[in-house]
Design a protein around this motif. Structure first.
Motif, mmCIF file in Angstrom:
data_model
loop_
_atom_site.group_PDB
_atom_site.id
_atom_site.type_symbol
_atom_site.label_atom_id
_atom_site.label_comp_id
_atom_site.label_asym_id
_atom_site.label_seq_id
_atom_site.Cartn_x
_atom_site.Cartn_y
_atom_site.Cartn_z
ATOM 1 N N GLN A 402 12.109 4.303 12.665
ATOM 2 C CA GLN A 402 12.574 3.976 11.316
ATOM 3 C C GLN A 402 11.877 4.849 10.288
ATOM 4 O O GLN A 402 10.732 5.259 10.488
ATOM 5 C CB GLN A 402 12.273 2.496 11.034
ATOM 6 N N ASN A 403 12.560 5.098 9.205
ATOM 7 C CA ASN A 403 11.961 5.870 8.116
ATOM 8 C C ASN A 403 10.796 5.072 7.521
ATOM 9 O O ASN A 403 10.994 3.998 6.955
ATOM 10 C CB ASN A 403 13.007 6.151 7.038
ATOM 11 N N GLY A 404 9.599 5.595 7.667
ATOM 12 C CA GLY A 404 8.408 4.870 7.254
ATOM 13 C C GLY A 404 7.764 5.401 5.988
ATOM 14 O O GLY A 404 6.603 5.096 5.717
ATOM 15 N N LEU A 405 8.518 6.159 5.200
ATOM 16 C CA LEU A 405 7.903 6.745 3.994
ATOM 17 C C LEU A 405 7.347 5.682 3.055
ATOM 18 O O LEU A 405 6.343 5.893 2.391
ATOM 19 C CB LEU A 405 8.916 7.614 3.245
ATOM 20 N N LYS A 406 8.012 4.535 2.997
ATOM 21 C CA LYS A 406 7.524 3.482 2.107
ATOM 22 C C LYS A 406 6.818 2.357 2.860
ATOM 23 O O LYS A 406 6.356 1.391 2.241
ATOM 24 C CB LYS A 406 8.709 2.898 1.304
ATOM 25 N N TYR A 407 6.777 2.451 4.176
ATOM 26 C CA TYR A 407 6.254 1.339 4.979
ATOM 27 C C TYR A 407 4.821 0.981 4.606
ATOM 28 O O TYR A 407 4.479 -0.193 4.438
ATOM 29 C CB TYR A 407 6.354 1.719 6.455
ATOM 30 N N PHE A 408 4.002 1.985 4.453
ATOM 31 C CA PHE A 408 2.589 1.701 4.179
ATOM 32 C C PHE A 408 2.313 1.455 2.694
ATOM 33 O O PHE A 408 1.172 1.327 2.291
ATOM 34 C CB PHE A 408 1.697 2.796 4.767
ATOM 35 N N ASP A 409 3.372 1.417 1.895
ATOM 36 C CA ASP A 409 3.201 0.919 0.529
ATOM 37 C C ASP A 409 2.942 -0.588 0.534
ATOM 38 O O ASP A 409 2.238 -1.105 -0.338
ATOM 39 C CB ASP A 409 4.461 1.181 -0.314
ATOM 40 N N ILE A 410 3.535 -1.286 1.494
ATOM 41 C CA ILE A 410 3.440 -2.755 1.443
ATOM 42 C C ILE A 410 2.932 -3.386 2.736
ATOM 43 O O ILE A 410 2.706 -4.594 2.779
ATOM 44 C CB ILE A 410 4.805 -3.374 1.070
ATOM 45 N N HIS A 411 2.718 -2.568 3.742
ATOM 46 C CA HIS A 411 2.236 -3.009 5.056
ATOM 47 C C HIS A 411 0.958 -3.845 4.938
ATOM 48 O O HIS A 411 -0.008 -3.423 4.302
ATOM 49 C CB HIS A 411 1.963 -1.716 5.845
ATOM 50 N N HIS A 412 0.994 -5.041 5.501
ATOM 51 C CA HIS A 412 -0.191 -5.909 5.556
ATOM 52 C C HIS A 412 -0.650 -6.394 4.188
ATOM 53 O O HIS A 412 -1.842 -6.660 3.999
ATOM 54 C CB HIS A 412 -1.358 -5.210 6.258
ATOM 55 N N THR A 413 0.275 -6.478 3.234
ATOM 56 C CA THR A 413 -0.096 -6.941 1.900
ATOM 57 C C THR A 413 0.706 -8.181 1.508
ATOM 58 O O THR A 413 1.680 -8.541 2.166
ATOM 59 C CB THR A 413 0.191 -5.873 0.812
ATOM 60 N N ALA A 414 0.302 -8.775 0.403
ATOM 61 C CA ALA A 414 1.063 -9.886 -0.176
ATOM 62 C C ALA A 414 2.453 -9.437 -0.603
ATOM 63 O O ALA A 414 3.343 -10.259 -0.820
ATOM 64 C CB ALA A 414 0.304 -10.438 -1.390
ATOM 65 N N ASP A 415 2.644 -8.137 -0.716
ATOM 66 C CA ASP A 415 3.928 -7.574 -1.132
ATOM 67 C C ASP A 415 4.937 -7.477 -0.002
ATOM 68 O O ASP A 415 6.062 -7.016 -0.242
ATOM 69 C CB ASP A 415 3.700 -6.168 -1.696
#
Lengths: 452, 452
Positions: A402-415
């Motif tokens: 999957q396209n993960g360009l934004k994945y680590f913007d919110i990964h493991h967060t309250a977001d």
């Protein structure tokens, strides 16, 4: 464009010969899938955060059983296993000096605790984990260690693997040198005051210290002050606790195949999430995508191979569900494994790791996925944290990347909440999985390699 | 493009005749301005959050005096005034049922408090403030009121004015009907778990209730559950307190002009910020932009008119600094006023409100700004919350409108931090203000209208 048109024209002919399912028709119909959204919305709304080993994770398993049965799956059951429990407590932090400010931080999984009244100490910063490991202990003892990193967004998420050492290894290294606590720049690519948690581990015999992740703006602030050449003092209150042995479990559901000897196609995602958000992209999406795709195959007629959908428990704290499943089922022949655990961005690439008898699958999967704009990468499938043990031990695997360009913007967060998922992108995932499953579950050649 | 080239060719000639300053040269040099960034970085790093009336706001005033003096401004001083103090306390919330989840929320300014142990009550939701106002009191009494809205991002920020009633009026209306508390969908256009605070007010004689803003994902969650037709119960702990009369103040600095009778050009932004972030876009950027532009005029030679830079205190809780300044200085002739308080996005448009004698300014300002891509709007300048009293009482005003499409993503949140500002966009603002100031401070015609 010309090539795609050609593929569109020739695919029905190529695939119809090999499968009782019409792969192209199933794939294209899945672009309007609503089942995956329904599952994702339900799990994030009616269960929400579901930390491994928690009461919420147990409720999620019951929810999952009801949902999977209602979708028509067979042999729906829970397989439980024990894990070491850990719970978040209070978490507060502030820069005491030179410029007082509150910090947005969150404890890493398995973090130790500060004293109940908190602790205050000077910061000692290192650029890398190697620098920390090389430092004399008296430079670290009694201080709060800080480590940053320069992780950047990448479509394939590769930066997480590389920079992950900061979260995985630095707390243990700091504890070994007698640090009072450690704060790291969290493993995220956003600039919101929403810190990224994730698991860390301490070696046996090393007493865990408080280990927390700062949001990127907070890490920036600390680094700016340090660049001024000033000493930074922090106050931390982080009070998670270990809660002994608790129960987790995998939820398993099947689409029974016509040929029990042809091997199981095992797919899934993980049911547990971190406790800060509602685990929408990590990984309600993955359990939803794989179940929705399996349901589409099921509804179109019985496939040759049994498709087993596994919603793993306790992935986040160390892949315990995957290990438990491998241990319990390793004697059953598995034809192929694949996990969806990288969000809900569109699939853009696939990778395979095929054993000798399964080698012809690659071209068939490529033909089935190409009309979605998905091409084969040059790497190797790993089958995710939960089904990785199978890939590593020789079972064929497919990754739908999957396209993960934004994945680590919110990964493991309250977001990590439902609003981050685009329904059309979720459906594109279902289409890709449906196409892949249609091929793999029905292909006439053997996929299970005979072993000694 | 052709028009712009023409403007570039003819501008020096047009403006050089009227001003000792070379507007074009000053404007273009300002595109490389670093002073505004230096001020913004310093204020957000070395002071950080600076709530109106707080010790941090007082520290910010001292910091501002040092900074403005070091930049070479004259008559740098603080003018203090009293305000009613309010401080944030604990703030926690959760959905108790039907699906327990923690909520990301923050108290609105002037919010009352829950009991120290928190309160738990059923939610009663209204679509609009009017619906709440029309509801019978027994539908509201003892409950937690919820109100959403559909505010969307807009380049000119107009949606804030329209939907702002939810924050400004709903808490008072809920309190009047005996609600236990109120939670609103915060006035933000993002989808992060970072709630937006902002001031609300209760009528005299109405006992303030706890009033909090939910992040958009939390509001979405509640609305999803309500759409299922289920009752929602919340638990809230919100403990802000009023702290009596406290001191705030304006910091004033001047570029003395050669012609004291030509009237003062008063510009500025506000020094106070909400307490959650470091007040980068709201409004370190504004004080920085206006001071940096004034410094550029000062460094190029003494202008005809005195430029007064005012860094207002206590804007956020009701424009107290602006009111105090107007009250103290209304007998001094002001030629023109303008405030920068809409972030650090590039200026894309300007508006004017010019009295009769100042009418020729419009074309001159337009010519000076056009090479930056800034054109005249069809509205009227308001001069912001702090200098608005001047515009409303007949002093000429200019607004340099910033692109606000992203402004309400982070406005009044913990996310209002330095990283949200693009240095080149900040410098574009300085260039626009420098060009405007060069024209206004030097134009030979009178700007101050004689009044009876």
């Amino acid at each position: 464009m010309t090539k795609q048109r050609l593929a569109l024209l020739t695919l029905p002919f190529l695939i119809a010969a090999a499968a009782p399912h019409d792969t192209e028709k199933l794939r294209d119909a899945a672009l309007k899938d609503e089942t995956a959204w329904d599952i994702t919305e339900g799990l994030t709304t009616e269960i929400g955060p579901r930390l491994a080993g928690s009461a919420a994770e147990a409720k999620a398993r019951e929810w999952a059983v009801r949902k999977l049965k209602s979708l028509g799956f067979k042999n729906v059951r829970i397989e439980t296993f024990d894990i070491p429990g850990w719970e978040r407590g209070e978490e507060k932090g502030e820069i005491v000096g030179p410029y007082p400010q509150k910090l947005a931080l969150t404890a890493l999984g398995n973090s130790g605790a500060t004293p109940a009244e908190g602790l205050q100490a000077e910061l000692v910063a290192f650029e890398t984990v190697a620098d920390l490991q090389a430092a004399p202990a008296d430079q670290v003892r009694g201080k709060i260690v800080y480590i940053g990193h320069t992780m950047k967004a990448a479509q394939d998420g590769s930066s997480y693997g590389y920079f992950g050492i900061v979260r995985r290894a630095a707390p243990n290294a700091a504890a070994r040198k007698g640090a009072a606590a450690i704060v790291i720049r969290g493993l995220g690519t956003d600039n919101h005051r929403v810190p990224h948690t994730g698991v860390t581990n301490f070696d046996a015999g090393v007493a865990p210290i408080a280990a927390a992740a700062l949001s990127n703006p907070d890490a920036d602030q600390i680094e700016r002050i340090l660049k001024h050449g000033e000493k930074v003092t922090l106050r931390l209150l982080v009070t998670p606790r270990r809660v002994g042995t608790v129960q987790s479990g995998n939820v398993i559901a099947e689409v029974p195949g016509t040929d029990p000897k042809a091997g199981i196609v095992a797919i899934g995602g993980h049911l547990d999430s971190w406790d800060l958000g509602t685990g929408a992209i990590d990984d309600a999406a993955g359990v939803a995508i794989t179940a929705a795709a399996a349901k589409r195959i099921m509804d179109a007629g019985r496939p040759r191979r049994t498709i087993r959908v596994i919603w793993f428990g306790s992935e986040e704290i160390g892949g315990n569900g995957g290990a438990a499943y491998f241990s319990a089922h390793k004697s059953e022949p598995h034809a192929l494994v694949g996990e969806s655990d990288f969000g809900a961005g569109p699939v853009w690439r696939f990778e395979t790791k095929l054993n000798t008898v399964a080698a012809p699958l690659s071209a068939k999967i490529e033909a089935a996925l190409r009309p979605l704009g998905i091409s084969k990468g040059s790497g190797t499938a790993g089958a995710g944290a939960d089904l990785g043990p199978w890939a590593r031990s020789g079972t064929s695997a497919v990754d739908l990347d999957q396209n993960g360009l934004k994945y680590f913007d919110i990964h493991h967060t309250a977001d990590d909440t439902l609003d981050k998922i685009m329904p059309n992108e979720l459906a594109q995932n279902v289409a890709a999985w449906t196409a892949m499953l249609s091929v793999v579950a029905n292909t006439p050649e053997p996929l299970v390699e005979l072993r000694n």
